[in-house]
Every structure is written in structure tokens, then in C-alpha cells.
Design a protein around this motif. Structure first.
Motif, PDB file in Angstrom:
ATOM      1  N   CYS A   1      -4.609   6.849  -2.080  1.00  0.00           N
ATOM      2  CA  CYS A   1      -3.967   5.609  -1.632  1.00  0.00           C
ATOM      3  C   CYS A   1      -4.293   4.468  -2.593  1.00  0.00           C
ATOM      4  O   CYS A   1      -5.448   4.280  -2.996  1.00  0.00           O
ATOM      5  CB  CYS A   1      -4.442   5.265  -0.218  1.00  0.00           C
TER       6      CYS A   1
ATOM      7  N   THR B   1       0.852  -1.192   0.000  1.00  0.00           N
ATOM      8  CA  THR B   1       0.000   0.000   0.000  1.00  0.00           C
ATOM      9  C   THR B   1       0.884   1.238   0.000  1.00  0.00           C
ATOM     10  O   THR B   1       1.830   1.342   0.806  1.00  0.00           O
ATOM     11  CB  THR B   1      -0.909   0.016   1.243  1.00  0.00           C
TER      12      THR B   1
ATOM     13  N   GLU C   1      -3.239   0.164  -3.704  1.00  0.00           N
ATOM     14  CA  GLU C   1      -2.617  -1.092  -3.288  1.00  0.00           C
ATOM     15  C   GLU C   1      -2.057  -1.775  -4.526  1.00  0.00           C
ATOM     16  O   GLU C   1      -2.779  -2.000  -5.502  1.00  0.00           O
ATOM     17  CB  GLU C   1      -3.615  -2.010  -2.592  1.00  0.00           C
TER      18      GLU C   1
ATOM     19  N   GLU D   1      -7.320   0.849  -6.357  1.00  0.00           N
ATOM     20  CA  GLU D   1      -7.482   2.148  -5.694  1.00  0.00           C
ATOM     21  C   GLU D   1      -8.251   1.960  -4.395  1.00  0.00           C
ATOM     22  O   GLU D   1      -9.390   1.487  -4.395  1.00  0.00           O
ATOM     23  CB  GLU D   1      -8.228   3.122  -6.608  1.00  0.00           C
ATOM     24  N   ARG D   2      -7.632   2.311  -3.281  1.00  0.00           N
ATOM     25  CA  ARG D   2      -8.279   2.216  -1.976  1.00  0.00           C
ATOM     26  C   ARG D   2      -8.998   3.513  -1.622  1.00  0.00           C
ATOM     27  O   ARG D   2     -10.136   3.495  -1.176  1.00  0.00           O
ATOM     28  CB  ARG D   2      -7.239   1.869  -0.904  1.00  0.00           C
ATOM     29  N   THR D   3      -8.314   4.627  -1.769  1.00  0.00           N
ATOM     30  CA  THR D   3      -8.912   5.953  -1.588  1.00  0.00           C
ATOM     31  C   THR D   3      -8.391   6.838  -2.711  1.00  0.00           C
ATOM     32  O   THR D   3      -7.663   6.390  -3.598  1.00  0.00           O
ATOM     33  CB  THR D   3      -8.535   6.561  -0.216  1.00  0.00           C
TER      34      THR D   3
END
Length: 239
Positions: free
Chosen positions: A198, A162, A200, A193-195
């Protein structure tokens, strides 16, 4: 109607009755175990599969003899395959219902034996199916509880890192480079896409067996980088 009366064969009808009754009884034994374990295809389904297979094969026998039974059996096998596919469910990385589908397929084989006037073979197969679904269960549980040897097992290994979205390209190159340096080439790299800021990076390894300490060292090196938030690796069996 008169043709039905004149062509009725009492002995052939009795043979059909015995075949169907035996298929019903054996299907009940197989299905009872499935019903007890609350599987998707339980008592009635297994009975109907065995009974239907016996009826179709017996019909082929009655119409054109052994040659007809062979042709009908081929269609029964493929037809039950489609039926079994209906009880298989995929939940994420897990697949459920394979054993139930295989049991249905085997129930059809029991019925085919009954319809082909092979009662001894039908009974033997039914008993082996029940043994496979019951007596082998403790062995399966014991194997599942055994610790996984990641150095010897064939599995799919993934490295998850991450990082900030702005550092994606640099971190991705570093992940691939570190794995290559550890002699673990990468077959695929996915970005999730996590946020908004952010992501991964998921790197899938070519290797199907690893040395855990080596991957732990790669993860530790990556996690120590200032542009990496978190790093870990995981394994899942191929089947």
C-alpha cells in the motif's frame, strides 16, 4: 590601579548606573509577562538580554561616543538574532517560539535605547512590547477562531490518494490528469510507502486558493475508482 582612580568619571559612572538600572527594570516588566505564560525565554532571559544590550551600547558610547554605539548596536542585533534562534522549535509542520524570539529581539532594542541614553524611547518601546504580548492576544484569538475561507486564503493544498503498490503508476497518472482537468496543476507528487502493498500518493497543487467543491468532486471521482482505497485533500497555511 592608580590609572583607574585617576580616570574615574563620577558623572559618566552615574549615567551608566541609570542606563543599566532602567534596562533591568524594563526587561523585568517584559520578562514577567513571558514568565507568567511559561514561555521558553522568561523573566531572567529577557532581563539579561536587555541588560547586556544596554551594557554593550553604553560601553561603545563611553569609549568612542555615538559612532561606537552605532557599531556595537549592529553587533547586538545580530547576536541576539542567534540567541532568538535557540528558542524556535519545529514540531512537524508547526513552528513554536517565534513570538518569544521576537520578544527577546525587542528586549535587546529596549536595552540599546537605555545604553544610548534614550530613556523615554526605551520606556515607550517596552510598553508597546507588553501591549503587543497582552492586549493583542484577544484579537489574535478572535482571528484564529474565524472560519477559513479557502477561496481567498493563501495556503498549500495537497491531495492524498491511497492505492495498491502495484497500481501506483496508473493511479498517479490519473491523479495528475484529474487535477489538470479541474484546472489545478500539480507542482510536486510524492509517494509514501504505508505497507508492503500500500502506498500514499501526495500531490501538491500549484494553486494557493481553491474552490472546495471542485476539489471535493475530484476526490469523489478518485475514491470511486476500484484501484483507489481512499482519497482526501487538505490545506495548511503558508506561515
Amino acid at each position: 590601579m592608580m590609572r583607574v582612580i585617576t580616570t574615574f568619571d563620577g558623572l559618566a559612572f552615574l549615567d551608566t548606573v541609570l542606563s543599566l538600572v532602567l534596562a533591568f527594570a524594563l526587561g523585568t516588566l517584559i520578562g514577567a509577562e513571558r514568565q507568567y505564560r511559561q514561555r521558553t525565554a522568561g523573566l531572567r532571559t529577557n532581563v539579561l538580554v536587555a541588560l547586556g544590550a544596554a551594557a554593550f551600547v553604553d560601553l561603545g558610547m563611553r569609549l568612542t561616543g555615538g559612532d561606537g554605539a552605532v557599531r556595537v548596536t549592529a553587533y547586538v542585533v545580530s547576536g541576539v538574532g542567534f540567541l532568538g534562534a535557540g528558542v524556535i522549535m519545529k514540531e512537524g509542520m508547526n513552528v513554536r517560539g517565534l513570538n518569544t524570539a521576537a520578544t527577546l529581539w525587542s528586549s535587546a532594542a529596549v536595552g540599546a535605547f537605555c545604553g544610548s541614553d534614550m530613556p523615554a524611547e526605551a520606556i515607550l518601546l517596552a510598553m508597546l512590547i507588553i501591549v503587543g504580548n497582552t492586549l493583542l492576544r484577544p484579537l489574535v484569538n478572535a482571528i484564529n477562531r474565524a472560519p477559513l475561507d479557502t477561496r481567498a486564503s493563501e495556503a498549500t493544498y495537497e491531495l492524498q490518494v491511497t492505492a495498491e503498490a502495484a497500481d501506483l503508476a496508473r493511479v498517479r497518472r490519473e491523479v495528475v490528469a484529474r487535477l489538470l482537468a479541474a484546472h489545478y496543476p500539480v507542482s510536486d507528487v510524492d509517494v509514501v510507502e504505508r505497507t508492503d502493498d500500500c502506498v500514499e500518493i501526495v500531490a501538491t497543487l500549484v494553486s494557493t486558493a481553491v474552490e472546495p467543491k471542485e476539489l471535493d468532486a475530484v476526490v469523489a471521482d478518485l475514491a470511486a475508482r476500484p484501484d483507489v482505497r481512499d482519497a482526501a485533500w487538505s490545506a495548511r497555511t503558508a506561515d
